[in-house]
Write a protein that holds these residues in place. Structure first.
Motif, short mmCIF file in Angstrom:
data_model
loop_
_atom_site.label_atom_id
_atom_site.label_comp_id
_atom_site.label_asym_id
_atom_site.label_seq_id
_atom_site.Cartn_x
_atom_site.Cartn_y
_atom_site.Cartn_z
N SER A 13 0.86 -1.18 0.00
CA SER A 13 0.00 0.00 0.00
C SER A 13 0.89 1.23 0.00
O SER A 13 2.05 1.17 0.39
N GLY A 14 0.33 2.33 -0.44
CA GLY A 14 1.10 3.56 -0.43
C GLY A 14 0.37 4.70 -1.10
O GLY A 14 -0.57 4.49 -1.88
N TYR A 15 0.80 5.86 -0.75
CA TYR A 15 0.32 7.08 -1.37
C TYR A 15 1.41 7.47 -2.36
O TYR A 15 2.57 7.57 -1.97
N VAL A 23 7.80 1.65 -6.93
CA VAL A 23 7.51 0.38 -6.26
C VAL A 23 6.04 0.03 -6.45
O VAL A 23 5.69 -1.10 -6.80
N MET A 24 5.18 1.00 -6.21
CA MET A 24 3.75 0.78 -6.40
C MET A 24 3.42 0.41 -7.85
O MET A 24 2.64 -0.49 -8.10
N GLY A 31 1.16 -7.48 -10.39
CA GLY A 31 0.36 -8.04 -9.30
C GLY A 31 -0.26 -9.39 -9.57
O GLY A 31 -0.17 -10.29 -8.76
N MET A 32 -0.93 -9.54 -10.69
CA MET A 32 -1.61 -10.80 -10.99
C MET A 32 -0.61 -11.95 -11.09
O MET A 32 -0.85 -13.02 -10.56
N ALA A 33 0.51 -11.70 -11.75
CA ALA A 33 1.51 -12.75 -11.90
C ALA A 33 2.17 -13.10 -10.57
O ALA A 33 2.57 -14.24 -10.36
N LEU A 34 2.28 -12.13 -9.68
CA LEU A 34 2.93 -12.35 -8.39
C LEU A 34 1.96 -12.82 -7.31
O LEU A 34 2.38 -13.22 -6.24
N GLY A 35 0.68 -12.72 -7.58
CA GLY A 35 -0.29 -13.00 -6.54
C GLY A 35 -0.31 -11.91 -5.49
O GLY A 35 -0.60 -12.16 -4.32
N ALA A 36 0.00 -10.70 -5.89
CA ALA A 36 0.10 -9.57 -4.96
C ALA A 36 -0.96 -8.52 -5.28
O ALA A 36 -1.48 -8.45 -6.38
N VAL A 37 -1.21 -7.69 -4.30
CA VAL A 37 -2.17 -6.61 -4.43
C VAL A 37 -1.46 -5.30 -4.11
O VAL A 37 -0.73 -5.21 -3.12
N ALA A 38 -1.68 -4.30 -4.94
CA ALA A 38 -1.17 -2.94 -4.69
C ALA A 38 -2.36 -2.02 -4.51
O ALA A 38 -3.27 -2.02 -5.33
#
Length: 136
Positions: A13-15, A23-24, A31-38
């Motif tokens: 998360s971040g502003y 980074v964001m 994200g989808m490939a990493l299984g991550a959410v930003a």
């Protein structure tokens, strides 16, 4: 961003605050490939609180910010320390009179290490010398 990916970070998360915005962007694009959410949040305080909340659930969480944004995150980071919730903070320093550009490197480091309010232990990882931060 590559370190977060390698460490298995699944929530960022971040502003958007340059130079931490990259980074964001990386996590959002991958994200989808990493299984991550930003998550782009409304301010720095919300960014840290969301990362702490993700850490509460067991997710490997990180927040990205610049020097000025970190000052707003200190209270929520202290909460993470008091509750023993792991959270990573990526601080991308940018020059400016309010963000330690005129201070020695050791002052910058001490500010990040000792501004926290809880008695929890925090780890500050830095490159061996400031010149490693230069982008050519």
């Amino acid at each position: 961003a590559m370190g977060a990916r390698g460490a298995g970070c699944r929530f960022v998360s971040g502003y958007p605050m340059t130079p931490a915005s990259s980074v964001m962007e990386f996590i959002a694009n991958q994200g989808m490939a990493l299984g991550a959410v930003a998550v782009h949040v409304e301010d720095e305080i919300a960014g840290m609180n969301m990362a702490v909340g993700a850490g509460f659930t067991g997710a490997r969480a990180m927040v990205a910010t610049s020097g000025g944004g970190f000052a707003l995150m200190v209270e929520a980071l202290a909460l993470a320390g008091m509750t023993e919730t792991p959270v990573a903070v990526f601080i991308a320093q940018r020059p400016g009179p309010a963000t330690a550009a005129r201070c020695p490197w050791s002052t910058f480091t001490a500010t990040r290490r000792w501004c926290l309010t809880s008695s929890a232990r925090y780890t500050v990882a830095l490159p061996p010398r400031p010149s490693w931060h230069r982008i050519t």
